[in-house]
Design an enzyme around this catalytic site. Structure first.
Site, PDB file in Angstrom:
ATOM      1  N   LYS A  62     -42.046  63.796 -26.422  1.00 43.83           N
ATOM      2  CA  LYS A  62     -42.711  63.303 -25.218  1.00 43.83           C
ATOM      3  C   LYS A  62     -43.604  64.388 -24.628  1.00 43.83           C
ATOM      4  O   LYS A  62     -43.212  65.553 -24.553  1.00 43.83           O
ATOM      5  CB  LYS A  62     -41.664  62.841 -24.206  1.00 43.83           C
ATOM      6  CG  LYS A  62     -42.238  62.211 -22.941  1.00 43.83           C
ATOM      7  CD  LYS A  62     -41.113  61.704 -22.047  1.00 43.83           C
ATOM      8  CE  LYS A  62     -41.636  61.097 -20.761  1.00 43.83           C
ATOM      9  NZ  LYS A  62     -40.549  60.536 -19.918  1.00 43.83           N
ATOM     10  N   SER A 131     -41.217  55.997 -18.488  1.00 48.02           N
ATOM     11  CA  SER A 131     -42.395  56.810 -18.735  1.00 48.02           C
ATOM     12  C   SER A 131     -42.490  57.275 -20.192  1.00 48.02           C
ATOM     13  O   SER A 131     -43.514  57.804 -20.619  1.00 48.02           O
ATOM     14  CB  SER A 131     -42.365  58.054 -17.828  1.00 48.02           C
ATOM     15  OG  SER A 131     -41.194  58.830 -18.082  1.00 48.02           O
ATOM     16  N   SER A 155     -36.363  55.780 -17.637  1.00 51.25           N
ATOM     17  CA  SER A 155     -37.444  55.971 -18.602  1.00 51.25           C
ATOM     18  C   SER A 155     -37.015  56.204 -20.040  1.00 51.25           C
ATOM     19  O   SER A 155     -37.867  56.474 -20.894  1.00 51.25           O
ATOM     20  CB  SER A 155     -38.335  57.132 -18.147  1.00 51.25           C
ATOM     21  OG  SER A 155     -38.950  56.814 -16.923  1.00 51.25           O
TER      22      SER A 155
END
Length: 410
Positions: A62, A131, A155
Protein backbone atom coordinates in the site's frame (compact mmCIF):
# COMPACT_ATOMS: atom_id res chain seq x y z
CA UNK A 1 -7.24 -15.73 -7.42
CA UNK A 2 -3.61 -16.70 -6.88
CA UNK A 3 -3.21 -18.74 -3.71
CA UNK A 4 -0.01 -18.11 -1.79
CA UNK A 5 -0.10 -21.65 -0.40
CA UNK A 6 -0.66 -23.17 -3.83
CA UNK A 7 2.24 -21.24 -5.34
CA UNK A 8 4.54 -22.23 -2.50
CA UNK A 9 3.49 -25.89 -2.77
CA UNK A 10 4.34 -25.88 -6.47
CA UNK A 11 7.69 -24.23 -5.79
CA UNK A 12 8.50 -26.76 -3.05
CA UNK A 13 7.52 -29.60 -5.40
CA UNK A 14 9.82 -28.29 -8.12
CA UNK A 15 7.06 -27.73 -10.68
CA UNK A 16 7.38 -23.95 -10.46
CA UNK A 17 10.37 -21.69 -9.82
CA UNK A 18 10.25 -18.45 -7.81
CA UNK A 19 10.88 -16.54 -11.03
CA UNK A 20 8.07 -18.47 -12.70
CA UNK A 21 5.71 -17.53 -9.86
CA UNK A 22 6.56 -13.85 -10.29
CA UNK A 23 6.03 -14.21 -14.03
CA UNK A 24 2.51 -15.54 -13.38
CA UNK A 25 1.78 -12.30 -11.54
CA UNK A 26 3.31 -10.21 -14.31
CA UNK A 27 1.08 -11.92 -16.87
CA UNK A 28 -2.03 -11.41 -14.76
CA UNK A 29 -1.11 -7.76 -14.22
CA UNK A 30 -0.60 -7.22 -17.94
CA UNK A 31 -4.04 -8.71 -18.56
CA UNK A 32 -6.10 -6.94 -15.88
CA UNK A 33 -4.33 -3.83 -14.68
CA UNK A 34 -5.24 -1.62 -17.68
CA UNK A 35 -8.90 -1.77 -16.66
CA UNK A 36 -8.48 -1.91 -12.85
CA UNK A 37 -5.85 0.76 -12.06
CA UNK A 38 -4.79 -0.99 -8.85
CA UNK A 39 -1.11 -0.04 -9.02
CA UNK A 40 0.85 3.16 -8.63
CA UNK A 41 4.25 1.67 -9.48
CA UNK A 42 5.64 -1.69 -10.58
CA UNK A 43 9.21 -2.81 -9.99
CA UNK A 44 10.51 -3.63 -13.46
CA UNK A 45 13.56 -5.57 -12.30
CA UNK A 46 13.04 -6.87 -8.76
CA UNK A 47 15.52 -9.09 -6.97
CA UNK A 48 13.99 -12.58 -6.85
CA UNK A 49 15.36 -14.85 -4.14
CA UNK A 50 15.49 -18.59 -4.72
CA UNK A 51 15.17 -19.53 -1.05
CA UNK A 52 12.99 -18.56 1.88
CA UNK A 53 9.47 -19.51 2.97
CA UNK A 54 7.99 -16.75 0.80
CA UNK A 55 10.39 -17.01 -2.16
CA UNK A 56 8.42 -16.43 -5.36
CA UNK A 57 5.59 -14.59 -3.59
CA UNK A 58 4.87 -11.17 -5.08
CA UNK A 59 3.53 -8.63 -2.62
CA UNK A 60 1.60 -5.43 -3.20
CA UNK A 61 2.58 -2.66 -0.80
CA UNK A 62 0.00 0.00 0.00
CA UNK A 63 1.35 3.37 -1.04
CA UNK A 64 1.60 4.75 2.50
CA UNK A 65 4.10 2.00 3.41
CA UNK A 66 7.77 2.59 2.64
CA UNK A 67 9.51 0.22 0.25
CA UNK A 68 13.09 1.01 -0.76
CA UNK A 69 13.51 1.35 -4.51
CA UNK A 70 9.90 2.34 -5.12
CA UNK A 71 8.25 5.72 -4.48
CA UNK A 72 5.89 6.16 -1.55
CA UNK A 73 3.44 8.91 -2.51
CA UNK A 74 0.63 8.61 0.07
CA UNK A 75 -1.99 8.88 -2.67
CA UNK A 76 -1.23 12.62 -2.66
CA UNK A 77 0.34 15.11 -5.05
CA UNK A 78 2.21 16.52 -2.05
CA UNK A 79 4.50 13.47 -2.08
CA UNK A 80 4.67 12.90 -5.83
CA UNK A 81 7.99 11.26 -6.69
CA UNK A 82 9.13 10.91 -3.08
CA UNK A 83 11.46 7.93 -2.53
CA UNK A 84 12.19 6.59 0.96
CA UNK A 85 15.69 5.31 1.57
CA UNK A 86 14.60 2.22 3.48
CA UNK A 87 11.84 -0.31 3.93
CA UNK A 88 9.05 -0.18 6.47
CA UNK A 89 9.51 -2.84 9.14
CA UNK A 90 6.85 -5.11 7.65
CA UNK A 91 8.34 -4.82 4.14
CA UNK A 92 11.83 -5.59 5.46
CA UNK A 93 10.41 -8.66 7.19
CA UNK A 94 8.68 -9.87 4.03
CA UNK A 95 11.85 -9.44 1.99
CA UNK A 96 13.86 -11.36 4.59
CA UNK A 97 11.40 -14.24 4.09
CA UNK A 98 12.07 -14.21 0.33
CA UNK A 99 9.03 -12.24 -0.83
CA UNK A 100 9.23 -9.71 -3.66
CA UNK A 101 7.79 -6.21 -3.17
CA UNK A 102 6.58 -6.13 -6.76
CA UNK A 103 4.22 -3.18 -6.69
CA UNK A 104 2.94 -0.18 -4.81
CA UNK A 105 -0.85 -0.35 -4.65
CA UNK A 106 -3.21 2.59 -4.72
CA UNK A 107 -4.44 4.25 -1.57
CA UNK A 108 -6.85 7.05 -0.91
CA UNK A 109 -4.90 10.19 0.01
CA UNK A 110 -3.24 9.58 3.39
CA UNK A 111 -5.42 6.47 3.75
CA UNK A 112 -8.50 8.61 4.27
CA UNK A 113 -11.68 8.77 2.16
CA UNK A 114 -11.09 10.44 -1.21
CA UNK A 115 -11.47 7.65 -3.81
CA UNK A 116 -8.65 6.40 -6.01
CA UNK A 117 -8.89 5.57 -9.70
CA UNK A 118 -9.10 1.86 -8.85
CA UNK A 119 -12.30 0.01 -9.78
CA UNK A 120 -13.85 -3.14 -8.43
CA UNK A 121 -12.47 -6.26 -10.15
CA UNK A 122 -15.96 -7.78 -10.34
CA UNK A 123 -17.70 -4.76 -11.87
CA UNK A 124 -15.91 -1.57 -12.90
CA UNK A 125 -18.91 0.57 -11.99
CA UNK A 126 -18.57 -0.34 -8.31
CA UNK A 127 -16.07 0.88 -5.75
CA UNK A 128 -13.33 -1.51 -4.60
CA UNK A 129 -13.55 0.13 -1.18
CA UNK A 130 -10.87 2.09 0.57
CA UNK A 131 -8.47 3.10 1.72
CA UNK A 132 -6.57 -0.07 0.72
CA UNK A 133 -8.24 -0.03 -2.69
CA UNK A 134 -5.37 -1.25 -4.82
CA UNK A 135 -4.32 -4.06 -2.48
CA UNK A 136 -7.82 -5.53 -2.27
CA UNK A 137 -8.46 -5.20 -6.00
CA UNK A 138 -5.07 -6.68 -6.93
CA UNK A 139 -5.66 -9.80 -4.84
CA UNK A 140 -9.35 -10.06 -5.75
CA UNK A 141 -8.47 -9.87 -9.45
CA UNK A 142 -5.83 -12.59 -9.19
CA UNK A 143 -2.90 -10.29 -9.95
CA UNK A 144 -1.06 -10.86 -6.65
CA UNK A 145 -1.14 -13.61 -4.01
CA UNK A 146 -0.45 -11.22 -1.10
CA UNK A 147 -0.85 -7.52 -0.39
CA UNK A 148 -0.43 -5.15 2.52
CA UNK A 149 -3.11 -2.74 3.66
CA UNK A 150 -3.85 -0.64 6.70
CA UNK A 151 -7.01 -0.14 8.72
CA UNK A 152 -7.91 2.91 10.78
CA UNK A 153 -11.67 2.43 10.54
CA UNK A 154 -12.50 -0.31 8.01
CA UNK A 155 -9.85 -0.14 5.31
CA UNK A 156 -8.80 -3.81 5.27
CA UNK A 157 -11.97 -5.75 6.04
CA UNK A 158 -14.40 -3.66 3.97
CA UNK A 159 -12.44 -3.64 0.66
CA UNK A 160 -11.73 -7.35 1.10
CA UNK A 161 -15.47 -7.92 1.37
CA UNK A 162 -16.13 -5.78 -1.72
CA UNK A 163 -13.39 -7.45 -3.78
CA UNK A 164 -14.05 -11.05 -2.72
CA UNK A 165 -10.77 -11.95 -1.02
CA UNK A 166 -9.77 -12.97 2.47
CA UNK A 167 -8.09 -10.50 4.80
CA UNK A 168 -6.92 -10.16 8.36
CA UNK A 169 -6.64 -7.05 10.48
CA UNK A 170 -4.51 -8.44 13.29
CA UNK A 171 -4.46 -7.48 16.92
CA UNK A 172 -3.26 -3.93 17.38
CA UNK A 173 0.53 -3.62 17.07
CA UNK A 174 1.05 -7.28 16.16
CA UNK A 175 2.58 -6.03 12.90
CA UNK A 176 4.77 -2.96 13.47
CA UNK A 177 3.73 0.31 11.83
CA UNK A 178 7.29 1.66 11.66
CA UNK A 179 7.71 3.13 8.17
CA UNK A 180 3.96 3.52 7.65
CA UNK A 181 2.50 7.03 7.28
CA UNK A 182 0.55 7.68 10.46
CA UNK A 183 -3.04 8.88 10.48
CA UNK A 184 -4.08 7.73 13.96
CA UNK A 185 -1.50 6.20 16.27
CA UNK A 186 -4.24 4.66 18.44
CA UNK A 187 -5.99 2.99 15.51
CA UNK A 188 -3.68 2.39 12.50
CA UNK A 189 -3.15 -1.35 11.99
CA UNK A 190 -1.28 -3.14 9.19
CA UNK A 191 -3.28 -5.97 7.63
CA UNK A 192 -2.94 -8.63 4.95
CA UNK A 193 -4.97 -9.59 1.87
CA UNK A 194 -4.79 -13.02 0.22
CA UNK A 195 -6.97 -15.47 -1.69
CA UNK A 196 -8.21 -17.50 1.29
CA UNK A 197 -8.14 -17.59 5.06
CA UNK A 198 -5.43 -20.26 5.13
CA UNK A 199 -3.26 -18.00 2.96
CA UNK A 200 -3.57 -14.99 5.29
CA UNK A 201 -3.02 -17.20 8.34
CA UNK A 202 0.19 -18.58 6.82
CA UNK A 203 1.41 -15.12 5.88
CA UNK A 204 0.60 -13.64 9.30
CA UNK A 205 2.39 -16.48 11.08
CA UNK A 206 5.51 -15.91 8.98
CA UNK A 207 5.46 -12.11 9.13
CA UNK A 208 5.12 -12.09 12.91
CA UNK A 209 7.37 -15.09 13.59
CA UNK A 210 4.54 -16.84 15.45
CA UNK A 211 3.86 -20.28 13.93
CA UNK A 212 1.17 -20.91 16.55
CA UNK A 213 -1.06 -18.47 14.65
CA UNK A 214 -1.30 -20.87 11.73
CA UNK A 215 -1.47 -23.94 13.94
CA UNK A 216 -4.35 -22.78 16.15
CA UNK A 217 -7.48 -24.92 16.30
CA UNK A 218 -11.13 -24.15 16.91
CA UNK A 219 -11.87 -27.05 19.23
CA UNK A 220 -14.71 -29.48 18.64
CA UNK A 221 -17.57 -27.03 19.20
CA UNK A 222 -16.43 -23.40 19.20
CA UNK A 223 -18.74 -20.90 20.86
CA UNK A 224 -19.62 -18.08 18.49
CA UNK A 225 -21.66 -15.00 19.32
CA UNK A 226 -23.68 -13.64 16.39
CA UNK A 227 -23.56 -9.85 16.65
CA UNK A 228 -25.71 -7.55 14.55
CA UNK A 229 -24.33 -4.23 15.83
CA UNK A 230 -27.79 -2.68 16.05
CA UNK A 231 -26.26 0.67 16.98
CA UNK A 232 -24.67 0.84 13.50
CA UNK A 233 -28.03 0.86 11.65
CA UNK A 234 -29.41 -1.92 9.48
CA UNK A 235 -27.36 -3.59 6.73
CA UNK A 236 -28.58 -4.33 3.23
CA UNK A 237 -30.43 -7.59 2.44
CA UNK A 238 -27.33 -9.09 0.79
CA UNK A 239 -25.33 -8.64 4.00
CA UNK A 240 -28.14 -10.22 6.01
CA UNK A 241 -28.21 -13.18 3.63
CA UNK A 242 -24.43 -13.62 3.80
CA UNK A 243 -24.49 -13.62 7.60
CA UNK A 244 -27.30 -16.18 7.60
CA UNK A 245 -25.36 -18.44 5.21
CA UNK A 246 -22.26 -18.13 7.35
CA UNK A 247 -24.23 -18.99 10.47
CA UNK A 248 -25.68 -22.10 8.85
CA UNK A 249 -22.23 -23.14 7.63
CA UNK A 250 -20.71 -22.68 11.08
CA UNK A 251 -23.47 -24.76 12.66
CA UNK A 252 -22.97 -27.51 10.09
CA UNK A 253 -19.30 -27.54 11.07
CA UNK A 254 -20.23 -28.09 14.72
CA UNK A 255 -20.04 -24.56 16.13
CA UNK A 256 -22.49 -23.41 18.76
CA UNK A 257 -23.96 -20.05 17.79
CA UNK A 258 -26.02 -17.75 19.97
CA UNK A 259 -27.36 -14.28 19.26
CA UNK A 260 -25.37 -11.73 21.25
CA UNK A 261 -26.40 -8.17 22.09
CA UNK A 262 -23.30 -6.11 22.81
CA UNK A 263 -23.24 -4.21 26.12
CA UNK A 264 -23.90 -0.45 25.96
CA UNK A 265 -20.27 0.39 26.68
CA UNK A 266 -19.32 -0.90 23.23
CA UNK A 267 -21.97 1.20 21.50
CA UNK A 268 -20.70 4.24 23.39
CA UNK A 269 -17.16 3.52 22.23
CA UNK A 270 -18.34 3.04 18.64
CA UNK A 271 -19.90 6.51 18.72
CA UNK A 272 -16.52 8.00 19.69
CA UNK A 273 -14.28 6.27 17.16
CA UNK A 274 -14.47 9.22 14.79
CA UNK A 275 -13.43 11.65 17.53
CA UNK A 276 -10.21 9.73 18.12
CA UNK A 277 -9.53 9.29 14.42
CA UNK A 278 -10.09 12.92 13.46
CA UNK A 279 -8.28 14.40 16.46
CA UNK A 280 -5.19 12.26 15.92
CA UNK A 281 -5.33 12.76 12.15
CA UNK A 282 -5.16 16.52 12.58
CA UNK A 283 -2.03 16.15 14.71
CA UNK A 284 -0.39 13.42 12.61
CA UNK A 285 -0.86 15.45 9.42
CA UNK A 286 -0.07 18.81 11.02
CA UNK A 287 2.61 19.72 8.47
CA UNK A 288 0.40 18.85 5.50
CA UNK A 289 -2.60 20.68 7.03
CA UNK A 290 -0.64 23.79 8.04
CA UNK A 291 1.53 24.22 4.95
CA UNK A 292 -0.10 22.26 2.10
CA UNK A 293 -3.82 22.69 2.73
CA UNK A 294 -4.52 23.70 -0.86
CA UNK A 295 -3.18 20.37 -2.09
CA UNK A 296 -5.32 18.25 0.23
CA UNK A 297 -8.32 16.58 -1.44
CA UNK A 298 -11.74 17.60 -0.09
CA UNK A 299 -12.58 14.69 2.19
CA UNK A 300 -9.17 14.63 3.86
CA UNK A 301 -9.43 18.38 4.38
CA UNK A 302 -12.93 18.03 5.87
CA UNK A 303 -11.79 15.32 8.29
CA UNK A 304 -8.81 17.39 9.40
CA UNK A 305 -11.00 20.47 9.78
CA UNK A 306 -13.26 18.39 12.01
CA UNK A 307 -10.24 17.22 13.98
CA UNK A 308 -9.08 20.79 14.52
CA UNK A 309 -12.45 21.57 16.15
CA UNK A 310 -12.21 18.73 18.70
CA UNK A 311 -11.16 19.84 22.17
CA UNK A 312 -8.53 17.78 24.01
CA UNK A 313 -11.09 17.08 26.74
CA UNK A 314 -13.44 15.45 24.21
CA UNK A 315 -10.57 13.34 22.88
CA UNK A 316 -9.56 12.28 26.39
CA UNK A 317 -13.17 11.35 27.13
CA UNK A 318 -13.35 9.25 23.96
CA UNK A 319 -10.16 7.42 24.93
CA UNK A 320 -11.61 6.66 28.38
CA UNK A 321 -14.74 5.21 26.77
CA UNK A 322 -12.54 3.07 24.53
CA UNK A 323 -10.53 1.74 27.48
CA UNK A 324 -13.73 0.91 29.37
CA UNK A 325 -15.18 -0.87 26.34
CA UNK A 326 -12.04 -2.97 25.91
CA UNK A 327 -12.35 -4.22 29.47
CA UNK A 328 -16.01 -5.07 28.91
CA UNK A 329 -15.18 -6.89 25.67
CA UNK A 330 -12.43 -8.87 27.37
CA UNK A 331 -14.92 -10.09 29.97
CA UNK A 332 -17.47 -10.85 27.25
CA UNK A 333 -15.01 -13.14 25.49
CA UNK A 334 -14.89 -15.37 28.58
CA UNK A 335 -18.06 -16.95 27.18
CA UNK A 336 -17.15 -16.98 23.48
CA UNK A 337 -14.36 -18.17 21.21
CA UNK A 338 -15.25 -15.71 18.45
CA UNK A 339 -17.82 -13.20 17.27
CA UNK A 340 -19.47 -13.35 13.84
CA UNK A 341 -20.80 -10.15 12.30
CA UNK A 342 -21.07 -8.13 9.09
CA UNK A 343 -17.94 -7.14 7.15
CA UNK A 344 -19.72 -4.34 5.31
CA UNK A 345 -23.25 -2.94 5.01
CA UNK A 346 -23.68 -4.76 1.70
CA UNK A 347 -21.86 -5.49 -1.56
CA UNK A 348 -19.74 -2.76 -3.13
CA UNK A 349 -21.90 0.31 -3.85
CA UNK A 350 -22.57 1.34 -7.43
CA UNK A 351 -20.29 4.37 -7.31
CA UNK A 352 -16.70 5.42 -7.83
CA UNK A 353 -17.24 8.62 -5.85
CA UNK A 354 -17.25 6.88 -2.47
CA UNK A 355 -15.28 4.06 -0.86
CA UNK A 356 -18.24 2.76 1.16
CA UNK A 357 -19.20 2.86 4.82
CA UNK A 358 -16.97 1.46 7.61
CA UNK A 359 -19.69 1.44 10.26
CA UNK A 360 -19.46 -2.33 10.86
CA UNK A 361 -15.66 -2.18 11.23
CA UNK A 362 -14.80 0.85 13.30
CA UNK A 363 -15.69 -0.58 16.74
CA UNK A 364 -13.39 -3.57 16.27
CA UNK A 365 -10.53 -1.37 15.07
CA UNK A 366 -10.96 0.79 18.16
CA UNK A 367 -10.97 -2.33 20.35
CA UNK A 368 -7.72 -3.51 18.72
CA UNK A 369 -8.97 -7.08 18.31
CA UNK A 370 -8.24 -9.41 15.37
CA UNK A 371 -10.73 -9.33 12.49
CA UNK A 372 -10.93 -11.70 9.53
CA UNK A 373 -12.97 -11.27 6.35
CA UNK A 374 -14.43 -14.54 5.08
CA UNK A 375 -15.74 -14.37 1.49
CA UNK A 376 -19.25 -15.81 1.16
CA UNK A 377 -20.08 -17.48 -2.19
CA UNK A 378 -23.27 -16.19 -3.66
CA UNK A 379 -24.49 -13.52 -6.02
CA UNK A 380 -22.67 -11.68 -8.79
CA UNK A 381 -20.89 -9.23 -6.50
CA UNK A 382 -18.89 -10.59 -3.57
CA UNK A 383 -19.64 -9.96 0.06
CA UNK A 384 -18.00 -11.22 3.21
CA UNK A 385 -18.64 -11.82 6.87
CA UNK A 386 -16.36 -10.81 9.71
CA UNK A 387 -14.94 -13.07 12.40
CA UNK A 388 -13.71 -11.25 15.51
CA UNK A 389 -11.39 -12.76 18.12
CA UNK A 390 -10.24 -11.69 21.55
CA UNK A 391 -7.18 -9.45 21.69
CA UNK A 392 -3.99 -11.42 21.05
CA UNK A 393 -5.87 -14.56 20.00
CA UNK A 394 -5.39 -14.08 16.28
CA UNK A 395 -4.81 -17.78 15.68
CA UNK A 396 -8.20 -18.79 17.03
CA UNK A 397 -9.97 -16.05 15.09
CA UNK A 398 -8.33 -17.31 11.90
CA UNK A 399 -9.12 -20.94 12.77
CA UNK A 400 -12.82 -20.13 13.25
CA UNK A 401 -12.81 -18.11 10.02
CA UNK A 402 -11.25 -21.01 8.13
CA UNK A 403 -13.80 -23.42 9.58
CA UNK A 404 -16.60 -21.20 8.28
CA UNK A 405 -14.89 -20.72 4.91
CA UNK A 406 -14.47 -24.50 4.47
CA UNK A 407 -18.09 -25.14 5.45
CA UNK A 408 -19.34 -22.50 3.01
CA UNK A 409 -17.54 -24.30 0.18
CA UNK A 410 -19.09 -27.69 0.98
Amino acid sequence: MLSLLDLRARIDAGTLTPTGAIDLCRAAIADREPELHAFVTLDGAPAILETGPLAGIAVGVKDIIDSAGLPTQMGSSIYQGWHPRGDAAVVARLKSLGAVALAKTTTTAFASSDPTATVNPHDPGHTPGGSSAGSAAAVGAGMLPLALGTQTAGSVIRPASYCGCAAVKPSFRLIPTVGVKTYSWALDTVGLFAAGVADVAHALALVTGRPQIEGAETGSAPRIGLVRQEFAEAPEPEAEAALARARQAAERAGARLTDLMLPPELAEAWERHRIIQNYEGRLALAWEYDTQAGSLPPLVRAHLDAGAAIAPAAYDDARRHAHRARRVLKDLFAGYDAILTFSAPGPAPVTLASTGDPRFNQLWTLMGVPCVNVPVPGDRLPIGVQVIGRFGDDGRALAVARMIEDALRN
